[in-house]
Design an enzyme around this catalytic site. Sequence first.
Site, PDB file in Angstrom:
ATOM      1  N   TYR A 159      28.568 -87.707  23.982  1.00  0.00           N
ATOM      2  CA  TYR A 159      27.711 -88.108  22.866  1.00  0.00           C
ATOM      3  C   TYR A 159      26.463 -87.226  22.801  1.00  0.00           C
ATOM      4  O   TYR A 159      26.087 -86.735  21.725  1.00  0.00           O
ATOM      5  CB  TYR A 159      27.323 -89.574  23.028  1.00  0.00           C
ATOM      6  N   LYS A 163      25.120 -84.634  19.751  1.00  0.00           N
ATOM      7  CA  LYS A 163      23.840 -84.789  19.071  1.00  0.00           C
ATOM      8  C   LYS A 163      22.904 -83.611  19.335  1.00  0.00           C
ATOM      9  O   LYS A 163      22.144 -83.197  18.431  1.00  0.00           O
ATOM     10  CB  LYS A 163      23.181 -86.107  19.486  1.00  0.00           C
TER      11      LYS A 163
END
Length: 254
Positions: A159, A163
Site C-alpha cells: 500500500y 501511494k
Amino acid sequence: MQLPKSPSFSLTGKRALITGATSGIGLGAVAALARAGAHVTAVARRQGPLDELVAALADEGADAASCALDVTDVAAVRQALDGMEPFDVVVNSAGMARHTPAIETDPADFDAVMNVNLRAAYFLSTLTAERMIASGRKGSIIHVSSQMGHVGGVDRAVYCASKHAVEGMVKSMAIEWGAHGVRINTLCPTFIRTPLGEQTLSDPARRAWIEDKIKLGRIGEIGDIMGGVVYLASEASAMVTGTALMIDGGWTAG
C-alpha cells in the site's frame, strides 16, 4: 485602504468527476463538491449504489449524474470520457488495500493494489488532463492518496509503495501541465472511519497504536476531508499544484 479580494470556494458552474464515489472518502467528496455548487458525475463499479447516491443528491437539490465504470479498464474509461464534456475537477478516490507482512506478499495482491492505486490513477489523470488542455479549461485533479504516501507502516509495504508512487507521479504531472493551468495535487488523510478502515480500527491494539500516532488524539471522520476537497477543487487553491494536503492529525509531523 482597499482590502484584497477573497478567493472563491464556490464551484458553481463547474463540472466534477469523482471516482470511488459511493462510499467512504469518495462519498464525502461527492457531497462536498455538490454542496459547493458543482455538477457532479459519480463513478463506481455498481449502478445500484450510484442510483441511490444520485437520488440522495437530488433530494438536496444537487445536479448529479452517474457512470458505472471499472477505473482499471483504461479503454472503458477513455470511451466513457469521450462521451462526456470535459471536466473542471476530477477527484480520484478509488483505492484498494491488501495488508500483509512484506515477506508474505502474494504477487496477485501486489498487482491488484498497483492496478487500482497507481495504474488507474495514472491514466485517469492523463485522460482527463488531455481533455482539459484541449478545451482550454484550467482544471484541478485531486488524488486521494494517504499519509502512507509519506511514511511507512506495519504490514503496509505494498500500500505504501502504491501511494509513494502516486506522490511522485503527481509532482511530475504538475510540472508538465502547469503551463496549461491544469493543477494536480494529493489529499493525504490519516486513518478515517470508513467501511474500508473498520477491520483495522476494530483491533484494539492496532487502534491504540493509531491513536498514539495521531497528535490530535482521535480517528478521522469523513467530514474532516470534505473541506480539503473543496479547497483543492476551487479557486482558493489557484496557486497550489504538485503538492500534498496532509489531513493526518499530525501523524507525519514526527
